[in-house]
Design a protein around this motif. Structure first.
Motif, PDB file in Angstrom:
ATOM      1  N   TYR A  51       0.840  -1.199   0.000  1.00  0.00           N
ATOM      2  CA  TYR A  51       0.000   0.000   0.000  1.00  0.00           C
ATOM      3  C   TYR A  51       0.879   1.256   0.000  1.00  0.00           C
ATOM      4  CZ  TYR A  51      -3.035   3.733   1.559  1.00  0.00           C
ATOM      5  OH  TYR A  51      -3.691   4.927   1.651  1.00  0.00           O
ATOM      6  N   SER A  52       1.932   1.252   0.788  1.00  0.00           N
ATOM      7  CA  SER A  52       2.825   2.415   0.853  1.00  0.00           C
ATOM      8  C   SER A  52       3.478   2.681  -0.497  1.00  0.00           C
ATOM      9  CB  SER A  52       3.905   2.197   1.912  1.00  0.00           C
ATOM     10  OG  SER A  52       3.331   2.134   3.186  1.00  0.00           O
ATOM     11  N   LYS A  53       3.931   1.614  -1.156  1.00  0.00           N
ATOM     12  CA  LYS A  53       4.547   1.773  -2.484  1.00  0.00           C
ATOM     13  C   LYS A  53       3.540   2.352  -3.478  1.00  0.00           C
ATOM     14  CE  LYS A  53       7.913  -1.994  -2.254  1.00  0.00           C
ATOM     15  NZ  LYS A  53       8.252  -3.328  -2.802  1.00  0.00           N
ATOM     16  N   LYS A  54       2.322   1.785  -3.479  1.00  0.00           N
ATOM     17  CA  LYS A  54       1.301   2.258  -4.418  1.00  0.00           C
ATOM     18  C   LYS A  54       0.921   3.702  -4.117  1.00  0.00           C
ATOM     19  CE  LYS A  54      -3.322   1.180  -6.150  1.00  0.00           C
ATOM     20  NZ  LYS A  54      -3.660   2.583  -6.285  1.00  0.00           N
ATOM     21  N   SER A  55       0.780   4.031  -2.846  1.00  0.00           N
ATOM     22  CA  SER A  55       0.421   5.390  -2.452  1.00  0.00           C
ATOM     23  C   SER A  55       1.501   6.381  -2.870  1.00  0.00           C
ATOM     24  CB  SER A  55       0.212   5.448  -0.942  1.00  0.00           C
ATOM     25  OG  SER A  55      -0.095   6.745  -0.534  1.00  0.00           O
ATOM     26  N   PHE A  56       2.759   6.020  -2.664  1.00  0.00           N
ATOM     27  CA  PHE A  56       3.859   6.900  -3.066  1.00  0.00           C
ATOM     28  C   PHE A  56       3.860   7.103  -4.579  1.00  0.00           C
ATOM     29  CE2 PHE A  56       8.271   7.576  -4.388  1.00  0.00           C
ATOM     30  CZ  PHE A  56       8.545   8.744  -3.702  1.00  0.00           C
ATOM     31  N   GLN A  57       3.674   6.015  -5.323  1.00  0.00           N
ATOM     32  CA  GLN A  57       3.674   6.118  -6.783  1.00  0.00           C
ATOM     33  C   GLN A  57       2.497   6.971  -7.253  1.00  0.00           C
ATOM     34  OE1 GLN A  57       6.097   5.143  -8.860  1.00  0.00           O
ATOM     35  NE2 GLN A  57       4.927   6.224 -10.413  1.00  0.00           N
ATOM     36  N   ASP A  58       1.344   6.819  -6.629  1.00  0.00           N
ATOM     37  CA  ASP A  58       0.188   7.645  -6.994  1.00  0.00           C
ATOM     38  C   ASP A  58       0.457   9.119  -6.718  1.00  0.00           C
ATOM     39  OD1 ASP A  58      -1.150   5.354  -7.735  1.00  0.00           O
ATOM     40  OD2 ASP A  58      -2.449   5.291  -5.956  1.00  0.00           O
ATOM     41  N   THR A  59       1.133   9.398  -5.608  1.00  0.00           N
ATOM     42  CA  THR A  59       1.459  10.788  -5.259  1.00  0.00           C
ATOM     43  C   THR A  59       2.424  11.392  -6.275  1.00  0.00           C
ATOM     44  OG1 THR A  59       1.117  10.299  -2.918  1.00  0.00           O
ATOM     45  CG2 THR A  59       2.388  12.276  -3.443  1.00  0.00           C
ATOM     46  N   VAL A  60       3.435  10.639  -6.654  1.00  0.00           N
ATOM     47  CA  VAL A  60       4.398  11.122  -7.647  1.00  0.00           C
ATOM     48  C   VAL A  60       3.694  11.399  -8.975  1.00  0.00           C
ATOM     49  CG1 VAL A  60       6.401  10.446  -9.045  1.00  0.00           C
ATOM     50  CG2 VAL A  60       6.403  10.021  -6.577  1.00  0.00           C
ATOM     51  N   THR A  61       2.852  10.476  -9.389  1.00  0.00           N
ATOM     52  CA  THR A  61       2.108  10.649 -10.640  1.00  0.00           C
ATOM     53  C   THR A  61       1.203  11.876 -10.570  1.00  0.00           C
ATOM     54  OG1 THR A  61       2.119   8.255 -10.996  1.00  0.00           O
ATOM     55  CG2 THR A  61       0.510   9.533 -12.251  1.00  0.00           C
ATOM     56  N   HIS A  62       0.569  12.069  -9.419  1.00  0.00           N
ATOM     57  CA  HIS A  62      -0.309  13.226  -9.249  1.00  0.00           C
ATOM     58  C   HIS A  62       0.473  14.534  -9.374  1.00  0.00           C
ATOM     59  CE1 HIS A  62      -3.135  16.094  -7.663  1.00  0.00           C
ATOM     60  NE2 HIS A  62      -2.314  16.383  -6.663  1.00  0.00           N
ATOM     61  N   PHE A  63       1.621  14.617  -8.710  1.00  0.00           N
ATOM     62  CA  PHE A  63       2.394  15.862  -8.786  1.00  0.00           C
ATOM     63  C   PHE A  63       2.947  16.108 -10.182  1.00  0.00           C
ATOM     64  CE2 PHE A  63       2.389  15.779  -4.131  1.00  0.00           C
ATOM     65  CZ  PHE A  63       2.037  17.103  -3.900  1.00  0.00           C
ATOM     66  N   GLU A  64       3.245  15.051 -10.919  1.00  0.00           N
ATOM     67  CA  GLU A  64       3.672  15.224 -12.302  1.00  0.00           C
ATOM     68  C   GLU A  64       2.537  15.809 -13.142  1.00  0.00           C
ATOM     69  OE1 GLU A  64       4.986  11.328 -13.434  1.00  0.00           O
ATOM     70  OE2 GLU A  64       6.972  11.608 -12.532  1.00  0.00           O
ATOM     71  N   SER A  65       1.329  15.281 -12.953  1.00  0.00           N
ATOM     72  CA  SER A  65       0.198  15.808 -13.723  1.00  0.00           C
ATOM     73  C   SER A  65      -0.206  17.201 -13.238  1.00  0.00           C
ATOM     74  CB  SER A  65      -1.003  14.862 -13.650  1.00  0.00           C
ATOM     75  OG  SER A  65      -1.470  14.750 -12.335  1.00  0.00           O
ATOM     76  N   LEU A  66      -0.041  17.466 -11.941  1.00  0.00           N
ATOM     77  CA  LEU A  66      -0.368  18.772 -11.380  1.00  0.00           C
ATOM     78  C   LEU A  66       0.582  19.852 -11.906  1.00  0.00           C
ATOM     79  CD1 LEU A  66      -2.396  20.009  -9.385  1.00  0.00           C
ATOM     80  CD2 LEU A  66      -0.710  19.642  -7.579  1.00  0.00           C
ATOM     81  N   SER A  67       1.827  19.472 -12.114  1.00  0.00           N
ATOM     82  CA  SER A  67       2.799  20.459 -12.617  1.00  0.00           C
ATOM     83  C   SER A  67       2.519  20.846 -14.068  1.00  0.00           C
ATOM     84  CB  SER A  67       4.229  19.923 -12.484  1.00  0.00           C
ATOM     85  OG  SER A  67       4.423  18.820 -13.342  1.00  0.00           O
ATOM     86  N   GLY A  68       1.760  20.007 -14.754  1.00  0.00           N
ATOM     87  CA  GLY A  68       1.418  20.311 -16.149  1.00  0.00           C
ATOM     88  C   GLY A  68       0.090  21.028 -16.304  1.00  0.00           C
ATOM     89  N   ALA A  69      -0.569  21.355 -15.214  1.00  0.00           N
ATOM     90  CA  ALA A  69      -1.871  22.027 -15.282  1.00  0.00           C
ATOM     91  C   ALA A  69      -1.694  23.445 -15.844  1.00  0.00           C
ATOM     92  CB  ALA A  69      -2.517  22.072 -13.910  1.00  0.00           C
ATOM     93  N   ARG A  70      -2.593  23.841 -16.728  1.00  0.00           N
ATOM     94  CA  ARG A  70      -2.486  25.128 -17.396  1.00  0.00           C
ATOM     95  C   ARG A  70      -3.298  26.228 -16.713  1.00  0.00           C
ATOM     96  NH1 ARG A  70       1.984  24.417 -19.754  1.00  0.00           N
ATOM     97  NH2 ARG A  70       2.010  22.872 -21.394  1.00  0.00           N
ATOM     98  N   SER A  71      -4.209  25.846 -15.842  1.00  0.00           N
ATOM     99  CA  SER A  71      -5.031  26.867 -15.193  1.00  0.00           C
ATOM    100  C   SER A  71      -5.278  26.461 -13.737  1.00  0.00           C
ATOM    101  CB  SER A  71      -6.376  27.020 -15.918  1.00  0.00           C
ATOM    102  OG  SER A  71      -7.154  25.857 -15.755  1.00  0.00           O
ATOM    103  N   PHE A  72      -5.732  27.455 -12.978  1.00  0.00           N
ATOM    104  CA  PHE A  72      -6.036  27.193 -11.572  1.00  0.00           C
ATOM    105  C   PHE A  72      -7.191  26.200 -11.457  1.00  0.00           C
ATOM    106  CE2 PHE A  72      -8.458  28.190  -7.729  1.00  0.00           C
ATOM    107  CZ  PHE A  72      -7.483  27.919  -6.774  1.00  0.00           C
ATOM    108  N   GLU A  73      -8.186  26.315 -12.325  1.00  0.00           N
ATOM    109  CA  GLU A  73      -9.338  25.421 -12.284  1.00  0.00           C
ATOM    110  C   GLU A  73      -8.925  23.981 -12.571  1.00  0.00           C
ATOM    111  OE1 GLU A  73      -9.365  28.299 -14.096  1.00  0.00           O
ATOM    112  OE2 GLU A  73     -10.629  29.464 -12.744  1.00  0.00           O
ATOM    113  N   ALA A  74      -8.042  23.801 -13.544  1.00  0.00           N
ATOM    114  CA  ALA A  74      -7.567  22.460 -13.872  1.00  0.00           C
ATOM    115  C   ALA A  74      -6.770  21.867 -12.712  1.00  0.00           C
ATOM    116  CB  ALA A  74      -6.714  22.491 -15.136  1.00  0.00           C
ATOM    117  N   ALA A  75      -5.931  22.690 -12.098  1.00  0.00           N
ATOM    118  CA  ALA A  75      -5.143  22.228 -10.950  1.00  0.00           C
ATOM    119  C   ALA A  75      -6.063  21.886  -9.778  1.00  0.00           C
ATOM    120  CB  ALA A  75      -4.143  23.301 -10.527  1.00  0.00           C
ATOM    121  N   PHE A  76      -7.070  22.698  -9.564  1.00  0.00           N
ATOM    122  CA  PHE A  76      -8.016  22.449  -8.472  1.00  0.00           C
ATOM    123  C   PHE A  76      -8.775  21.146  -8.703  1.00  0.00           C
ATOM    124  CE2 PHE A  76     -12.047  23.028  -6.243  1.00  0.00           C
ATOM    125  CZ  PHE A  76     -11.577  23.321  -4.958  1.00  0.00           C
TER     126      PHE A  76
END
Length: 122
Positions: A39-64
């Motif tokens: 679970y810890s490994k999966k949770s960490f990987q999900d968090t990393v993936t989320h921050f990668e996609s969050l860094s590519g957000a073009r607007s505040f609404e998309a990031a939210f």
């Protein structure tokens, strides 16, 4: 008179029961630890993936929206994992108690019989 063969047999049975119980308990804790690690490994990987996609957000609404979806998903995964671990702990407790269930019931029955007989004798 004390029967040494009987005492030796009972002692061996008790030791075998205890060792089997300890072995089963150790296996249960290993399974719980393995589940927690996965679970810890999966949770960490999900968090990393989320921050990668969050860094590519073009607007505040998309990031939210990304953040809202991630938090919802993370919460659902946590509740699911907590439920699963709770069930694993419950199963472990039941299996650890099982070898002692019959002797405990016999002792309770004997104690109850002794307390019923004692007042009648007085």
């Amino acid at each position: 008179m004390l029967n040494f063969d009987d005492a030796n047999r009972k002692s061996k049975e008790a030791m075998d029961t205890m060792l089997k119980s300890y072995s089963d308990t150790a296996k249960g804790f290993q399974a719980i630890a393995a589940e927690a690690v996965e679970y810890s490994k999966k949770s960490f990987q999900d968090t990393v993936t989320h921050f990668e996609s969050l860094s590519g957000a073009r607007s505040f609404e998309a990031a939210f929206e990304l953040q809202t979806n991630y938090v919802k998903s993370a919460y659902e995964n946590f509740v699911s994992e907590a439920t699963k671990l709770g069930e694993m702990y419950s199963d472990l407790a039941k299996s650890a108690y099982k070898p002692y269930e019959a002797p405990a019931a016999a002792t309770a029955k004997a104690t109850k019989a002794a307390t019923v007989v004692a007042p009648a004798a007085a």
